[in-house]
Design a protein around this motif. Structure first.
Motif, PDB file in Angstrom:
ATOM      1  N   ALA A 159       0.887  -1.119   0.074  1.00  0.00           N
ATOM      2  CA  ALA A 159       0.115   0.046  -0.119  1.00  0.00           C
ATOM      3  C   ALA A 159       0.832   1.280   0.026  1.00  0.00           C
ATOM      4  CB  ALA A 159      -1.043  -0.167   1.246  1.00  0.00           C
ATOM      5  N   ASP A 160       1.943   1.150   0.508  1.00  0.00           N
ATOM      6  CA  ASP A 160       2.898   2.366   0.612  1.00  0.00           C
ATOM      7  C   ASP A 160       3.928   2.678  -0.827  1.00  0.00           C
ATOM      8  OD1 ASP A 160       4.337   0.015   0.798  1.00  0.00           O
ATOM      9  OD2 ASP A 160       5.631   0.985   2.576  1.00  0.00           O
ATOM     10  N   GLY A 161       3.606   1.924  -1.949  1.00  0.00           N
ATOM     11  CA  GLY A 161       3.968   2.347  -3.230  1.00  0.00           C
ATOM     12  C   GLY A 161       5.176   1.502  -3.656  1.00  0.00           C
ATOM     13  N   PHE A 162       5.597   0.410  -3.454  1.00  0.00           N
ATOM     14  CA  PHE A 162       6.348  -0.430  -3.818  1.00  0.00           C
ATOM     15  C   PHE A 162       6.039  -1.151  -5.042  1.00  0.00           C
ATOM     16  CE2 PHE A 162       8.113  -0.315   0.352  1.00  0.00           C
ATOM     17  CZ  PHE A 162       9.891  -0.111   0.124  1.00  0.00           C
ATOM     18  N   VAL A 163       6.840  -1.025  -6.206  1.00  0.00           N
ATOM     19  CA  VAL A 163       6.453  -1.418  -7.536  1.00  0.00           C
ATOM     20  C   VAL A 163       7.413  -2.644  -8.185  1.00  0.00           C
ATOM     21  CG1 VAL A 163       5.952  -0.768  -9.972  1.00  0.00           C
ATOM     22  CG2 VAL A 163       5.144   0.675  -7.991  1.00  0.00           C
ATOM     23  N   VAL A 164       6.875  -3.402  -8.851  1.00  0.00           N
ATOM     24  CA  VAL A 164       7.704  -4.609  -9.117  1.00  0.00           C
ATOM     25  C   VAL A 164       7.757  -4.445 -10.794  1.00  0.00           C
ATOM     26  CG1 VAL A 164       7.815  -6.901  -9.615  1.00  0.00           C
ATOM     27  CG2 VAL A 164       7.284  -6.300  -7.381  1.00  0.00           C
ATOM     28  N   THR A 165       8.958  -4.577 -11.359  1.00  0.00           N
ATOM     29  CA  THR A 165       8.936  -4.588 -12.785  1.00  0.00           C
ATOM     30  C   THR A 165       9.869  -5.341 -13.192  1.00  0.00           C
ATOM     31  OG1 THR A 165       8.927  -3.094 -14.749  1.00  0.00           O
ATOM     32  CG2 THR A 165      10.373  -2.368 -12.948  1.00  0.00           C
ATOM     33  N   ASN A 166      10.512  -5.189 -14.529  1.00  0.00           N
ATOM     34  CA  ASN A 166      11.747  -6.179 -15.036  1.00  0.00           C
ATOM     35  C   ASN A 166      12.991  -5.123 -14.966  1.00  0.00           C
ATOM     36  OD1 ASN A 166       9.908  -7.688 -17.604  1.00  0.00           O
ATOM     37  ND2 ASN A 166      10.645  -8.587 -15.808  1.00  0.00           N
ATOM     38  N   GLN A 167      13.940  -5.888 -14.770  1.00  0.00           N
ATOM     39  CA  GLN A 167      15.490  -5.198 -14.818  1.00  0.00           C
ATOM     40  C   GLN A 167      15.603  -4.652 -16.190  1.00  0.00           C
ATOM     41  OE1 GLN A 167      18.396  -5.930 -16.501  1.00  0.00           O
ATOM     42  NE2 GLN A 167      19.651  -4.510 -15.602  1.00  0.00           N
ATOM     43  N   HIS A 168      15.242  -5.163 -17.254  1.00  0.00           N
ATOM     44  CA  HIS A 168      15.498  -4.642 -18.488  1.00  0.00           C
ATOM     45  C   HIS A 168      14.708  -3.442 -18.765  1.00  0.00           C
ATOM     46  CE1 HIS A 168      12.188  -7.399 -20.014  1.00  0.00           C
ATOM     47  NE2 HIS A 168      11.913  -6.341 -20.984  1.00  0.00           N
ATOM     48  N   VAL A 169      13.592  -3.222 -18.198  1.00  0.00           N
ATOM     49  CA  VAL A 169      12.755  -2.220 -18.356  1.00  0.00           C
ATOM     50  C   VAL A 169      13.640  -0.816 -17.984  1.00  0.00           C
ATOM     51  CG1 VAL A 169      10.618  -1.016 -17.590  1.00  0.00           C
ATOM     52  CG2 VAL A 169      10.500  -3.176 -18.343  1.00  0.00           C
ATOM     53  N   ILE A 170      13.915  -0.926 -16.488  1.00  0.00           N
ATOM     54  CA  ILE A 170      14.729   0.222 -15.976  1.00  0.00           C
ATOM     55  C   ILE A 170      16.171   0.080 -16.381  1.00  0.00           C
ATOM     56  CG2 ILE A 170      12.780   0.262 -14.196  1.00  0.00           C
ATOM     57  CD1 ILE A 170      16.419  -1.289 -13.350  1.00  0.00           C
ATOM     58  N   ASP A 171      16.649  -0.517 -16.940  1.00  0.00           N
ATOM     59  CA  ASP A 171      18.253  -0.553 -17.147  1.00  0.00           C
ATOM     60  C   ASP A 171      18.584   0.873 -18.084  1.00  0.00           C
ATOM     61  OD1 ASP A 171      20.769  -1.845 -17.537  1.00  0.00           O
ATOM     62  OD2 ASP A 171      20.218  -2.616 -19.200  1.00  0.00           O
ATOM     63  N   LYS A 172      19.594   1.282 -17.224  1.00  0.00           N
ATOM     64  CA  LYS A 172      20.407   2.421 -17.841  1.00  0.00           C
ATOM     65  C   LYS A 172      19.266   3.637 -17.726  1.00  0.00           C
ATOM     66  CE  LYS A 172      23.191  -0.034 -21.070  1.00  0.00           C
ATOM     67  NZ  LYS A 172      23.519   0.102 -22.638  1.00  0.00           N
ATOM     68  N   GLY A 173      18.663   3.693 -16.864  1.00  0.00           N
ATOM     69  CA  GLY A 173      17.463   4.681 -16.543  1.00  0.00           C
ATOM     70  C   GLY A 173      18.110   5.799 -15.577  1.00  0.00           C
ATOM     71  N   THR A 174      17.710   6.923 -15.662  1.00  0.00           N
ATOM     72  CA  THR A 174      17.970   8.275 -15.223  1.00  0.00           C
ATOM     73  C   THR A 174      17.069   8.696 -14.139  1.00  0.00           C
ATOM     74  OG1 THR A 174      18.053   9.756 -16.888  1.00  0.00           O
ATOM     75  CG2 THR A 174      20.088   8.633 -16.582  1.00  0.00           C
ATOM     76  N   GLU A 175      15.760   8.476 -14.878  1.00  0.00           N
ATOM     77  CA  GLU A 175      14.587   9.197 -14.122  1.00  0.00           C
ATOM     78  C   GLU A 175      13.437   8.087 -14.312  1.00  0.00           C
ATOM     79  OE1 GLU A 175      13.581  13.022 -15.083  1.00  0.00           O
ATOM     80  OE2 GLU A 175      15.384  13.944 -14.976  1.00  0.00           O
ATOM     81  N   PHE A 176      12.767   7.919 -13.392  1.00  0.00           N
ATOM     82  CA  PHE A 176      11.487   6.929 -13.449  1.00  0.00           C
ATOM     83  C   PHE A 176      10.122   7.338 -13.049  1.00  0.00           C
ATOM     84  CE2 PHE A 176      15.569   5.057 -11.767  1.00  0.00           C
ATOM     85  CZ  PHE A 176      15.863   4.037 -12.799  1.00  0.00           C
ATOM     86  N   THR A 177       9.235   7.194 -13.905  1.00  0.00           N
ATOM     87  CA  THR A 177       7.826   7.669 -13.775  1.00  0.00           C
ATOM     88  C   THR A 177       6.918   6.550 -13.924  1.00  0.00           C
ATOM     89  OG1 THR A 177       8.304   9.840 -14.836  1.00  0.00           O
ATOM     90  CG2 THR A 177       6.351   9.361 -14.454  1.00  0.00           C
ATOM     91  N   VAL A 178       6.127   6.360 -12.651  1.00  0.00           N
ATOM     92  CA  VAL A 178       4.954   5.363 -12.543  1.00  0.00           C
ATOM     93  C   VAL A 178       3.886   6.044 -12.785  1.00  0.00           C
ATOM     94  CG1 VAL A 178       3.843   3.969 -10.958  1.00  0.00           C
ATOM     95  CG2 VAL A 178       6.303   3.993 -11.111  1.00  0.00           C
ATOM     96  N   ILE A 179       3.026   5.520 -13.765  1.00  0.00           N
ATOM     97  CA  ILE A 179       1.525   6.141 -13.946  1.00  0.00           C
ATOM     98  C   ILE A 179       0.586   4.813 -13.739  1.00  0.00           C
ATOM     99  CG2 ILE A 179       0.090   6.859 -15.801  1.00  0.00           C
ATOM    100  CD1 ILE A 179       2.561   7.551 -17.424  1.00  0.00           C
ATOM    101  N   ASP A 180      -0.397   5.635 -12.658  1.00  0.00           N
ATOM    102  CA  ASP A 180      -1.290   4.495 -12.101  1.00  0.00           C
ATOM    103  C   ASP A 180      -2.662   4.286 -13.160  1.00  0.00           C
ATOM    104  OD1 ASP A 180      -2.927   6.799 -11.703  1.00  0.00           O
ATOM    105  OD2 ASP A 180      -2.746   6.690  -9.658  1.00  0.00           O
ATOM    106  N   HIS A 181      -3.627   3.615 -12.493  1.00  0.00           N
ATOM    107  CA  HIS A 181      -4.587   3.148 -13.018  1.00  0.00           C
ATOM    108  C   HIS A 181      -5.519   4.357 -13.589  1.00  0.00           C
ATOM    109  CE1 HIS A 181      -8.014   0.533 -14.433  1.00  0.00           C
ATOM    110  NE2 HIS A 181      -8.689   1.240 -13.626  1.00  0.00           N
TER     111      HIS A 181
END
Length: 509
Positions: A139-161
């Motif tokens: 409930a406090d906002g931990f998000v699972v994804t793939n390593q290859h999705v975030i690989d070499k990323g400098t900024e990350f944005t999560v867009i909810d439902h």
């Protein structure tokens, strides 16, 4: 005068047919009773009364708010023409002859803005965007994804439902299992989902939700097609195969069962064209849950390390070693300075068990060892010299390592032909090379050795457990294996700085 009913030919025929039917019926009844066993007569075909779901709307409605889109800003790698390792055009074109048509063009182009007194303006930094899917696990906002999705990323944005955007922080990532964990702070509780406690059965329904091609919240459905798939993605491959349509952008998204539990994290597809063909692979919930918990606690995944090069035990290898069945992982080489080498494990040992747990193959051994913490002492059961032996090993910490491969050199020196095997051999000394072993100078493409993927330039280090340094040593070792009644002879071969075992059947050798 007697009054008797006269019978017509039709009535007489009907009576005979009826009598015949009664006789046949009785005979049929007796045949069933006397010939066919009662249990077979009562057998019925398999029938399942479970009804398929009318639709998936209940599941989708419940879990969709927990599924998110993930956008990643990546620093674009600078791309520039680079000739012969030089840093600019002059490195390549400075030797152009005077008067060459391109001389002035490249001089002006390369020196524009770079003449003395004119400092060059630095090129603006460029960025690219990639996207994938993910899901809340708390409930406090931990998000699972793939390593290859975030690989070499400098900024990350999560867009909810609901389309709300949140800046995310990368907590940790594990390349070996292709999993990553992000964290957002939204000032509210988020809808989240749990991992399934039990693995799905083949044939179960599954629903995949994700962000294919940027189309967030897309829902597809299918079944679990298979489990335990090894697709060559890494040493811990154990994928669930599903046929729910999965496309680019679905990576990192969840695959649900009908209880709304996550059975897997969508990670890869098989596609000759790049689009969905009904073959997708998800990381099992059991693997994802363990890795994510470690990332959440420590930001990294720590694994035990044995330090061996291993390969599968085939039927031919098992026969050559005297094993009753083909199982375990044979050590082709213990890395120098590794826990395995320090404990006395050596090339040719076949690892059968770790702490009493049976090792079915190399992938099994990798997963078992990785589950232990570094500095843990484990008892490893190996098959050596025709019998089992227990060896205590204190595991190290697994680090990412890179291996360099060298091209085999062509040789043409004194050669000895082993026609039955399809091999032409020469010693490394005769070939002008240093080190031990016997060089394969040539190979018959139709031979058993070629079928086992032996190649010209490979080096034979051992035959039937005996070190070899000349073609004569090879012949002697093969003859000894034959005298010992082996149906196959085991070669330890070095190729491109890697070693492996190859078993050649004796009846073909």
């Amino acid at each position: 005068m007697e009054n008797r009913r006269s019978s017509s030919p039709l009535r007489s025929r009907r009576a005979k047919l009826l009598a015949g039917a009664v006789v046949l019926g009785a005979a049929g009844l007796m045949t069933v009773q006397t010939i066919v066993p009662a249990q077979l007569a009562q057998a019925t075909p398999v029938r399942i009364d479970n009804a398929a779901p009318a639709d998936f709307s209940d599941v989708v409605g419940a879990v969709s708010p927990a599924v998110v889109s993930v956008q990643v800003k990546q620093a674009a790698e600078p791309r520039m023409m680079n000739f012969n390792g030089g840093n600019n055009f002059r490195d390549f074109f400075e030797d152009l002859p005077n008067g060459h048509p391109f001389e002035r063009f490249f001089r002006d182009f390369g020196e524009r803005g770079g003449e003395e007194g004119r400092p060059q303006r630095p090129a603006p930094r460029q960025y690219g965007m990639s996207q994938g899917s993910g899901f809340f696990i708390s409930a406090d906002g931990f998000v699972v994804t793939n390593q290859h999705v975030i690989d070499k990323g400098t900024e990350f944005t999560v867009i909810d439902h609901e389309g709300e955007e949140y800046d995310a922080v990368l907590i940790g990532a594990d390349k070996r299992t292709d999993l990553a964990l992000l964290k957002i702070d939204g000032g509210k509780d988020f809808t989240y989902v749990d991992f399934a406690d039990e693995a799905p059965e083949v044939g179960e329904w599954t629903v995949a939700i994700g962000n294919p091609f940027g189309l967030g919240g897309s829902v597809t459905a299918g079944i679990v097609s298979a489990r335990g798939r090894d697709i060559g993605a890494g040493p811990y491959d154990d994928f669930i195969q599903i046929d729910a349509p999965v496309n680019r952008g679905n990576s990192g998204g969840p695959a649900f069962n009908m209880n709304g539990e996550v059975i897997g994290v969508n990670a890869a597809i098989f596609s000759p064209s790049g689009g969905n063909v009904g073959i997708a692979f998800a990381i099992p919930a059991s693997t994802a849950q363990d890795v994510i918990m470690e990332l959440k606690d420590d930001g990294t995944v720590v694994r035990g390390w044995l330090g061996v090069q291993i390969q599968n035990v085939t039927d031919d290898i098992a026969e050559s070693l005297g094993l009753d069945e083909a199982h375990g992982a044979i050590v082709s080489e213990a890395q120098e300075g590794s826990p395995a080498a320090k404990a006395g494990l050596r090339s040719g040992d076949t690892i059968l068990e770790v702490e009493g747990a049976k090792v079915d193959g190399p992938r099994d051994l990798s997963k078992i060892i990785a589950a232990y913490d570094p500095d843990t002492s484990v008892e490893i059961t190996v098959w050596r010299d025709g019998k089992e032996q227990d060896i205590d090993v204190t595991l190290g910490r697994l680090q990412d390592q890179q291996q360099a491969a060298a091209e085999p050199e062509a040789v043409e020196q004194q050669k000895t032909s082993l026609d039955d095997m399809g091999l032409v051999l020469t010693s490394k000394t005769d070939a002008g090379l240093d080190g031990n072993g016997v060089l394969i100078a040539d190979i018959d493409p139709d031979s058993p050795a070629s079928e086992k993927r032996l190649s010209r330039g490979d080096v034979i280090l051992e035959v039937a457990g005996m070190p070899v340094n000349s073609p004569e040593d090879v012949i002697k070792a093969v003859k000894k294996a034959e005298e010992d009644g082996r149906k196959a002879v085991l070669f330890r071969v070095e190729s491109n700085d890697n070693t492996r075992f190859v078993a050649l059947p004796m009846n073909l050798a």
